[in-house]
Design a protein around this motif. Sequence first.
Motif, PDB file in Angstrom:
ATOM      1  N   ARG A 370      16.627  -8.964 -36.311  1.00 47.40           N
ATOM      2  CA  ARG A 370      15.481  -8.265 -35.736  1.00 47.40           C
ATOM      3  C   ARG A 370      14.951  -7.204 -36.712  1.00 47.40           C
ATOM      4  O   ARG A 370      15.727  -6.496 -37.369  1.00 47.40           O
ATOM      5  CB  ARG A 370      15.898  -7.611 -34.417  1.00 47.40           C
ATOM      6  N   PHE A 396       9.496 -16.230 -42.404  1.00 49.02           N
ATOM      7  CA  PHE A 396       8.405 -16.371 -41.449  1.00 49.02           C
ATOM      8  C   PHE A 396       8.240 -17.812 -40.958  1.00 49.02           C
ATOM      9  O   PHE A 396       7.539 -18.049 -39.972  1.00 49.02           O
ATOM     10  CB  PHE A 396       7.094 -15.860 -42.038  1.00 49.02           C
ATOM     11  N   LEU A 399       9.942 -17.567 -37.456  1.00 47.96           N
ATOM     12  CA  LEU A 399       9.641 -16.439 -36.587  1.00 47.96           C
ATOM     13  C   LEU A 399       9.708 -16.919 -35.132  1.00 47.96           C
ATOM     14  O   LEU A 399       8.976 -17.822 -34.725  1.00 47.96           O
ATOM     15  CB  LEU A 399       8.252 -15.875 -36.900  1.00 47.96           C
ATOM     16  N   LEU A 402       7.437 -12.273 -31.216  1.00 43.88           N
ATOM     17  CA  LEU A 402       6.721 -11.108 -31.723  1.00 43.88           C
ATOM     18  C   LEU A 402       6.325 -10.248 -30.543  1.00 43.88           C
ATOM     19  O   LEU A 402       5.816 -10.752 -29.540  1.00 43.88           O
ATOM     20  CB  LEU A 402       5.477 -11.571 -32.504  1.00 43.88           C
ATOM     21  N   TYR A 407      -0.222 -12.780 -34.072  1.00 46.13           N
ATOM     22  CA  TYR A 407       0.369 -13.408 -35.261  1.00 46.13           C
ATOM     23  C   TYR A 407      -0.356 -14.711 -35.587  1.00 46.13           C
ATOM     24  O   TYR A 407      -0.713 -15.482 -34.697  1.00 46.13           O
ATOM     25  CB  TYR A 407       1.854 -13.703 -35.019  1.00 46.13           C
ATOM     26  N   LEU A 422      -0.666 -10.198 -39.179  1.00 39.93           N
ATOM     27  CA  LEU A 422      -0.360  -9.482 -37.939  1.00 39.93           C
ATOM     28  C   LEU A 422      -1.477  -8.494 -37.633  1.00 39.93           C
ATOM     29  O   LEU A 422      -1.994  -7.843 -38.546  1.00 39.93           O
ATOM     30  CB  LEU A 422       0.967  -8.730 -38.074  1.00 39.93           C
ATOM     31  N   LEU A 445       9.880  -7.801 -34.618  1.00 39.63           N
ATOM     32  CA  LEU A 445       9.843  -9.234 -34.908  1.00 39.63           C
ATOM     33  C   LEU A 445      11.253  -9.785 -34.816  1.00 39.63           C
ATOM     34  O   LEU A 445      12.210  -9.157 -35.302  1.00 39.63           O
ATOM     35  CB  LEU A 445       9.281  -9.502 -36.308  1.00 39.63           C
TER      36      LEU A 445
END
Length: 513
Positions: A370, A396, A399, A402, A407, A422, A445
Amino acid sequence: MVILGCMFNEQVVTDSLHTDGWMDGSVSGSDSDTDTILSLITSETKTSDKLSSSASTVMETVFSSATASISKLISFTVLLFLLFSCSTFTPTDAYDALDPTGNITIKWDVISWTPDGYVAVVTMYNFQQYRHIQSPGWTLGWTWAKKEVIWSMMGGQTTEQGDCSKYKGNPPHCCKKDPTVVDLLPGTPYNQQIANCCKGGVLNSWVQDPANAASSFQVSVGAAGTTNRTVRVPRNFTLKAPGPGYTCGPAKIVKPTKFITADKRRITQAMMTWNVTCTYSQFLAQKTPTCCVSLSSFYNNTIVSCPTCACGCNNATDPGSCVSEKSSHLASAVRSPGKSTNAPLLQCTSHMCPVRIHWHVKLNYKEYWRVKVTITNFNYAMNYSQWNLVVQHPNFDNLTQLFSFNYKPLTPYAGLNDTAMLWGLKFYNDFLNEAGPLGNVQSELLFRKDASTFTFEKGWAFPRRIYFNGDNCVMPPPDAYPWLPNTGFRPVISLLQPIMTILASCVFLWAYM
């Protein structure tokens, strides 16, 4: 030719000797006469040899001189070509690796002819994925090719009228050779508006807000051509947003634009269309960076601040260059009347950047990790609406979640998904206030670990690059990143310390017993 001539003379002498009887003995002569004739022939032969040698030397000299001249000519041609290449080479300052096709395209559509010119709709499209134009907005300029004037405008206005004294009655809107146009403000009367106008010059990015990524105005041009063959396109286009940074190319005539009517049952076409492409360069926009990055992590107590003087240095001799957060004059400095809203009023920091982005590696789970991202504004004279971040990190592509940010993955290159855009949620945190208690936004994130690549070692958990509002931020040097501590060393210290404490206490008690 000299050699042949000498041979011919020798043959003539020989023939004459035969004719006179010297060589065949028909006529007797003395030995001295014979020697004279032979010496004459020998002298003639030597002379021909010298002439031949001289001719050969002359030919070699001419050939070497010609070779040298050709070599110099080739060198001069190569040098001239290099100089021409350098003068026509387009610098890569305006190239953005994360948005290689990003640009602002200005489309000029001639929609009708007038007795002395034409009516055109000029539209600016922001095809940049994350770079936008914020308040006080864009400024567009150009130079007329002939003696054109602007009779009237809708959705925009020129900043100066110029000298229109030769026109009687109603003067033109602008008579300048190089007019400058700005957008009208919101709230303009409807009879002065057209579609996509009147936003105060604000032009949002294509990804973040496509509905507001275009801006238009209408212009009626006089003293111009009235056909496709007599119209001359303007030159020397300039775009300020609001300052320098954009470089515009020449206008290029393209296929006329087609328009679909409101009922979508008819298509109309412009009389003539030309495009102008403008690209952005951060090096032209400002001399110093506008943002910096700081780093921290849960596994190391070190907080890596922004590099010192990343965006400038705190000038101790000029107390007005920045304002201390604890200054008693802070309120009066911020609310001082007559100050330009474009002039920054920064909080005194070691980095002197208007904006700082902090990346904190917060938690580590079995299959996830995180990160907390915080954006802080240090400018007391400016807030940021529709802000955005572009972050490059190899995780990423995994990911998972979020929180309180929008995003969108940016994939300018096929097969590579390591860049994310972002931005804030509308009406929640899409507005970054000026410096102060409310001058920050933050989110977290959650990434899923990839066993083949994930590690906390050597600063892998930190971003490779960060952009704020399209400008590249200054990163700390890699050797300053918070590194993963030696896990075999710290437990030894943690066990050794209490043992040594107990032993020291025992010795102390034993000494006083």
